[in-house]
Write a protein that holds these residues in place. Sequence first.
Motif, PDB file in Angstrom:
ATOM      1  N   LEU A  29      31.891   3.662  23.034  1.00  0.00           N
ATOM      2  CA  LEU A  29      32.145   5.099  22.997  1.00  0.00           C
ATOM      3  C   LEU A  29      32.616   5.576  21.633  1.00  0.00           C
ATOM      4  O   LEU A  29      33.237   4.825  20.879  1.00  0.00           O
ATOM      5  CB  LEU A  29      33.218   5.424  24.043  1.00  0.00           C
ATOM      6  N   ARG A  34      35.787   8.701  27.106  1.00  0.00           N
ATOM      7  CA  ARG A  34      35.788   7.774  28.240  1.00  0.00           C
ATOM      8  C   ARG A  34      34.505   7.983  29.000  1.00  0.00           C
ATOM      9  O   ARG A  34      34.007   9.105  29.078  1.00  0.00           O
ATOM     10  CB  ARG A  34      36.910   8.166  29.225  1.00  0.00           C
ATOM     11  N   TRP A  35      34.005   6.917  29.586  1.00  0.00           N
ATOM     12  CA  TRP A  35      32.787   7.053  30.379  1.00  0.00           C
ATOM     13  C   TRP A  35      33.064   7.879  31.631  1.00  0.00           C
ATOM     14  O   TRP A  35      34.021   7.613  32.359  1.00  0.00           O
ATOM     15  CB  TRP A  35      32.292   5.688  30.857  1.00  0.00           C
ATOM     16  N   ASP A  36      32.214   8.858  31.876  1.00  0.00           N
ATOM     17  CA  ASP A  36      32.192   9.481  33.189  1.00  0.00           C
ATOM     18  C   ASP A  36      31.450   8.480  34.083  1.00  0.00           C
ATOM     19  O   ASP A  36      30.311   8.113  33.774  1.00  0.00           O
ATOM     20  CB  ASP A  36      31.424  10.804  33.104  1.00  0.00           C
ATOM     21  N   GLU A  39      27.872   9.189  35.029  1.00  0.00           N
ATOM     22  CA  GLU A  39      26.933   9.114  33.907  1.00  0.00           C
ATOM     23  C   GLU A  39      26.630   7.665  33.543  1.00  0.00           C
ATOM     24  O   GLU A  39      25.491   7.320  33.212  1.00  0.00           O
ATOM     25  CB  GLU A  39      27.501   9.846  32.696  1.00  0.00           C
ATOM     26  N   PHE A  40      27.661   6.822  33.606  1.00  0.00           N
ATOM     27  CA  PHE A  40      27.447   5.398  33.330  1.00  0.00           C
ATOM     28  C   PHE A  40      26.414   4.838  34.309  1.00  0.00           C
ATOM     29  O   PHE A  40      25.458   4.157  33.917  1.00  0.00           O
ATOM     30  CB  PHE A  40      28.779   4.643  33.453  1.00  0.00           C
ATOM     31  N   THR A  43      22.844   5.935  33.498  1.00  0.00           N
ATOM     32  CA  THR A  43      22.157   5.220  32.409  1.00  0.00           C
ATOM     33  C   THR A  43      21.558   3.912  32.940  1.00  0.00           C
ATOM     34  O   THR A  43      20.454   3.530  32.556  1.00  0.00           O
ATOM     35  CB  THR A  43      23.091   4.909  31.203  1.00  0.00           C
ATOM     36  N   ARG A  77      25.904  -2.950  35.289  1.00  0.00           N
ATOM     37  CA  ARG A  77      25.273  -1.623  35.190  1.00  0.00           C
ATOM     38  C   ARG A  77      23.841  -1.629  35.718  1.00  0.00           C
ATOM     39  O   ARG A  77      23.414  -0.692  36.388  1.00  0.00           O
ATOM     40  CB  ARG A  77      25.298  -1.183  33.719  1.00  0.00           C
ATOM     41  N   TYR A 250      20.079   8.596  27.300  1.00  0.00           N
ATOM     42  CA  TYR A 250      21.388   9.147  26.928  1.00  0.00           C
ATOM     43  C   TYR A 250      21.338  10.639  26.584  1.00  0.00           C
ATOM     44  O   TYR A 250      22.380  11.252  26.415  1.00  0.00           O
ATOM     45  CB  TYR A 250      21.938   8.385  25.710  1.00  0.00           C
ATOM     46  N   THR A 255      29.150  12.144  28.101  1.00  0.00           N
ATOM     47  CA  THR A 255      30.049  11.131  27.542  1.00  0.00           C
ATOM     48  C   THR A 255      29.480  10.729  26.182  1.00  0.00           C
ATOM     49  O   THR A 255      28.321  10.313  26.098  1.00  0.00           O
ATOM     50  CB  THR A 255      30.080   9.888  28.455  1.00  0.00           C
ATOM     51  N   THR A 257      28.645   8.506  23.318  1.00  0.00           N
ATOM     52  CA  THR A 257      28.575   7.083  23.004  1.00  0.00           C
ATOM     53  C   THR A 257      28.063   6.925  21.574  1.00  0.00           C
ATOM     54  O   THR A 257      27.513   7.865  20.987  1.00  0.00           O
ATOM     55  CB  THR A 257      27.589   6.351  23.938  1.00  0.00           C
TER      56      THR A 257
END
Length: 275
Positions: A29, A34-36, A39-40, A43, A77, A250, A255, A257
Amino acid sequence: MDSKHNVAGMRWLWNVLSLKSRFGFNSHLERGHRWDPAEFHLTGVRFVERMIERFDEYGRVEASRAQLLEIGCGVGRFMRPLACRFKHVTGIDISRVMLSRARRYCAGLPNITTVLNDGASIPLPDNSVDYCVSAGVFQHITDGAVVVNYIREALRVLAPGGLFLFQFEGNRTAAIGHNQTGARISAMLLDTGLVGTAYRIREISLDPKDAIRCVVIVLEKPLTGSEVAAAERSFSTWPMSERRWLSGVYDDVQTRTQMHARQAQAPMKLTFYED
Ligand SMILES: C[S@@+](CC[C@H](N)C(=O)[O-])C[C@H]1O[C@@H](n2cnc3c(N)ncnc32)[C@H](O)[C@@H]1O
């Protein structure tokens, strides 16, 4: 593997990196972000769509009946969306911390197994999986011989007709990497390293909109007794196609990155064809 392959050092590095955030070292990031979680997850779903596109095109086994292996699964992921499509998903990784996060991230899914490995080989029997994937991992491996060994291992554990899809950043310049910056992976490295291993190239592609130069390669393990022409196994001369990988993953993600920052820069040099 030889002395350049520092397993203890790699394990330590990835355990430490995975402790830095709940989602591990994934598209790390920009400062203060911070990752939502949604959203993570998205991806992962999008990358898995791109894998499945290829498997639908080149594969022989229906996903719902197939065993899939992921090398360097991180926090899971891809395993989570993969497990919604494939009969069983096994994730291997060098980091115990990553794997414990993966089990938490994939909690409730009955068709997932995680295995801690030695950082270079695959602790599964010959001919035991239908598909193998590895994305965002080989670009971090500091010794090209380890990458070659993983490809050989993937081809060993695949059943005849099985596919191995791997993706890496084709922008590395050093013959030996350092920390999480891997060694250069070149067509010549693969051509020479895989002599004596049976495979057929199905795809080498580059996403034209990707400044980072992610290369996607799909190899098939030939059916028993089938001939593979020299042109079908030469990475140096196989025509590279243009196909999406990173673009669209993305773009609309809020978020922030480092992928966003890196994509906004001038395209990096593709070093895959350099010796
Ligand atoms: C950047 S993360 C990517 C994780 C996952 N593929 C993703 O994109 O969400 C790289 C992963 O590769 C693992 N890894 C690095 N070197 C490895 C090696 N030699 N063998 C197995 N796993 C390795 C790390 O522990 C980490 O989980």
